[in-house]
Structures are given as structure tokens and as C-alpha cells.
Design a protein around this motif. Structure first.
Motif, PDB file in Angstrom:
ATOM      1  N   PHE A  21       0.806  -1.213   0.000  1.00 50.32           N
ATOM      2  CA  PHE A  21       0.000   0.000   0.000  1.00 50.32           C
ATOM      3  C   PHE A  21       0.845   1.271   0.000  1.00 50.32           C
ATOM      4  O   PHE A  21       0.307   2.364   0.111  1.00 50.32           O
ATOM      5  N   SER A  22       2.153   1.143  -0.114  1.00 50.78           N
ATOM      6  CA  SER A  22       3.019   2.317  -0.095  1.00 50.78           C
ATOM      7  C   SER A  22       3.516   2.656  -1.495  1.00 50.78           C
ATOM      8  O   SER A  22       4.090   1.812  -2.176  1.00 50.78           O
ATOM      9  N   CYS A  33      -4.325  -1.020  -4.532  1.00 45.90           N
ATOM     10  CA  CYS A  33      -3.540  -0.541  -3.390  1.00 45.90           C
ATOM     11  C   CYS A  33      -3.331   0.968  -3.467  1.00 45.90           C
ATOM     12  O   CYS A  33      -3.360   1.664  -2.450  1.00 45.90           O
ATOM     13  N   TRP A  37      -4.548   3.644  -0.695  1.00 41.86           N
ATOM     14  CA  TRP A  37      -3.618   4.617  -0.118  1.00 41.86           C
ATOM     15  C   TRP A  37      -4.199   6.025  -0.218  1.00 41.86           C
ATOM     16  O   TRP A  37      -4.141   6.811   0.733  1.00 41.86           O
ATOM     17  N   HIS A  38      -4.788   6.342  -1.363  1.00 42.99           N
ATOM     18  CA  HIS A  38      -5.347   7.677  -1.564  1.00 42.99           C
ATOM     19  C   HIS A  38      -6.610   7.882  -0.729  1.00 42.99           C
ATOM     20  O   HIS A  38      -6.775   8.924  -0.086  1.00 42.99           O
ATOM     21  N   GLY A  42      -3.227   8.511   2.727  1.00 44.95           N
ATOM     22  CA  GLY A  42      -1.889   8.015   3.008  1.00 44.95           C
ATOM     23  C   GLY A  42      -1.856   7.030   4.155  1.00 44.95           C
ATOM     24  O   GLY A  42      -0.895   6.992   4.920  1.00 44.95           O
ATOM     25  N   LEU A  43      -2.928   6.218   4.283  1.00 39.70           N
ATOM     26  CA  LEU A  43      -3.059   5.184   5.320  1.00 39.70           C
ATOM     27  C   LEU A  43      -3.202   5.779   6.714  1.00 39.70           C
ATOM     28  O   LEU A  43      -2.941   5.110   7.709  1.00 39.70           O
TER      29      LEU A  43
END
Length: 239
Positions: A21-22, A33, A37-38, A42-43
Motif C-alpha cells: 500500500f506504499s 492498493c 492509499w489515496h 496516506g493510510l
């Protein structure tokens, strides 16, 4: 506009990502993923707290960037060679969005009228690669599968929605996490980093003033402090 993916880059896209997810680092990540994340800023927000509307908004933003050519995508062309190749931007234009894990509507009900991006929630790379992946469907036929996006393009163009606060002092806003760090990583991906931390901080401070004059400004010295860890990591060196 992104540059074309190299053959060596495409060969690596099926590797299990250490942090799926990065978007930070080299290579590609599954489209699902990137959307997660978006959608989670940003998680920073648990995914199960994100509503259907926010999920769709993230996918829509990604599709717009893909259709404009700002984010490069690779995938498996089901209809013919190349099996693992770069997906033309036009494939993403006017796509409907169907998320089987969250949507009640069956994609097949409207696939006749327009192309559909079918995207499953990510579990692990094995499940994503075998069946529960990201696909483009046209006329009831899957055209592209296992769609991945270039991380450097995500960092450059898909900024998270939430502004982070801190670093300038208690209660003061900062542009370092949400603007300067992504720009530093974009510069790193394009081999544009300055040779010294101080020089890079000066460049980024000037860039922020020029490109985002309405955002909180960061002078070179505070910028240097804020980017130190990321800069040295990008340079492949320890602190």
C-alpha cells in the motif's frame, strides 16, 4: 507526462511488494492498493472507515490521471501480446467503476454501454494475481488484467487529500509531508537530487514558493531538517 516503462521494470511487476500500500520507492503497485492509499489519506485512516463514495472518488481521480497519461500503468493484455505491457492511456477513458467488495450493482448490467474498471480489495499478491485483481472490461470481455501503477507517478500526481500539520511549531501548518516530500521523491525517481542536503532543501524551498505560493512556506533550514531522513534514504545512504 510519464516516460515509457522499460522491459526490466515490467519484468519486476509480479514481485510481492514489501509494502503493497506504499507508493514510496521504485517499481509498481496494484491499482487497488494505490486507490486504498489515496482514500485513506496516506493510510492515516482505517480502510474500514472509508465509505463507498470516498472509495469511488479515489478511483475516479486515478482514472483521470491514467487517461491523461500522467500515471503509467502496466498489465496483462488478455486479448493478445504483449502479455505484460504498458497500457495505453485511452483504455482508461470514460471507464465506469465497479468494486465487487463494496458495490451492489453487477458490473455486467452496464458493461455493454461503457468500459468498466473492475477492482477487488487487496488481500495478498497471490489472490490478486490469480483472480481478485484490477481489470478493464469491454463488451463483456476482460481486456486488461493485473493492472499496476508506477509509484513515482503516483507520488508526483496523486497527492493525498488531507493536509498534515506540525513541524513548524505547535499548531503551525507545514507543507513538508504533503508537498515537499512527494516532490523530493519525484526528483529522486528522475535522478534530479542535488548532491548535498542543504542544496536540495534550497531547491525544494524555492519550488514550493513558486508552485504553491498559497500554501505554508518552508525556509531552507527547516526544510533541511524536515527532509533529512527521506533525502539520505533516497540517496541510498544512512543518516
Amino acid at each position: 507526462m510519464h516516460t515509457n516503462a522499460t522491459a526490466s521494470e515490467r519484468e519486476k511487476t509480479d514481485d510481492e511488494p514489501a509494502e503493497p500500500f506504499s507508493p514510496y520507492g521504485e517499481g509498481y503497485m496494484p491499482l487497488t492498493c494505490a486507490a486504498q492509499w489515496h482514500a485513506t489519506n496516506g493510510l492515516r485512516v482505517p480502510f474500514d472507515r472509508i465509505g463507498r463514495k470516498a472509495r469511488h472518488e479515489s478511483y475516479r481521480k486515478i482514472l483521470e490521471l491514467l487517461a491523461s497519461g500522467k500515471i503509467a500503468a502496466v498489465g496483462d493484455n488478455v486479448t493478445g501480446p504483449p502479455k505484460n505491457g504498458e497500457i495505453p492511456p485511452y483504455e482508461f477513458a470514460d471507464c465506469a467503476i465497479h468494486l465487487p467488495d463494496f458495490d451492489e450493482v453487477d458490473a455486467w448490467e452496464y458493461v455493454e454501454d461503457q468500459p468498466v474498471l473492475l477492482s477487488y480489495a487487496y488481500d495478498d499478491m497471490e489472490a490478486w494475481r490469480d483472480l481478485f485483481d484490477d481489470q478493464i472490461i469491454r463488451g463483456r470481455c476482460t481486456i486488461w488484467r493485473r493492472i499496476k501503477l508506477r509509484k513515482a507517478d503516483i507520488i508526483a500526481h496523486l497527492q493525498v487529500q488531507q493536509r498534515m500539520r506540525g513541524s513548524g511549531g505547535p499548531g503551525r501548518p507545514t507543507s513538508i509531508p504533503n508537498l515537499i516530500i512527494p516532490e523530493l521523491l519525484r526528483r529522486s525517481a528522475e535522478n534530479q537530487l542535488e548532491q548535498t542536503l542543504a542544496a536540495e532543501a534550497r531547491v525544494l524551498s524555492a519550488w514550493l514558493a513558486k508552485e504553491y505560493p498559497a500554501e505554508p512556506q518552508v525556509k531552507p533550514r527547516p526544510c533541511e531538517i524536515g527532509i533529512r531522513h527521506v533525502y539520505w534514504k533516497a540517496r541510498g545512504r544512512s543518516k
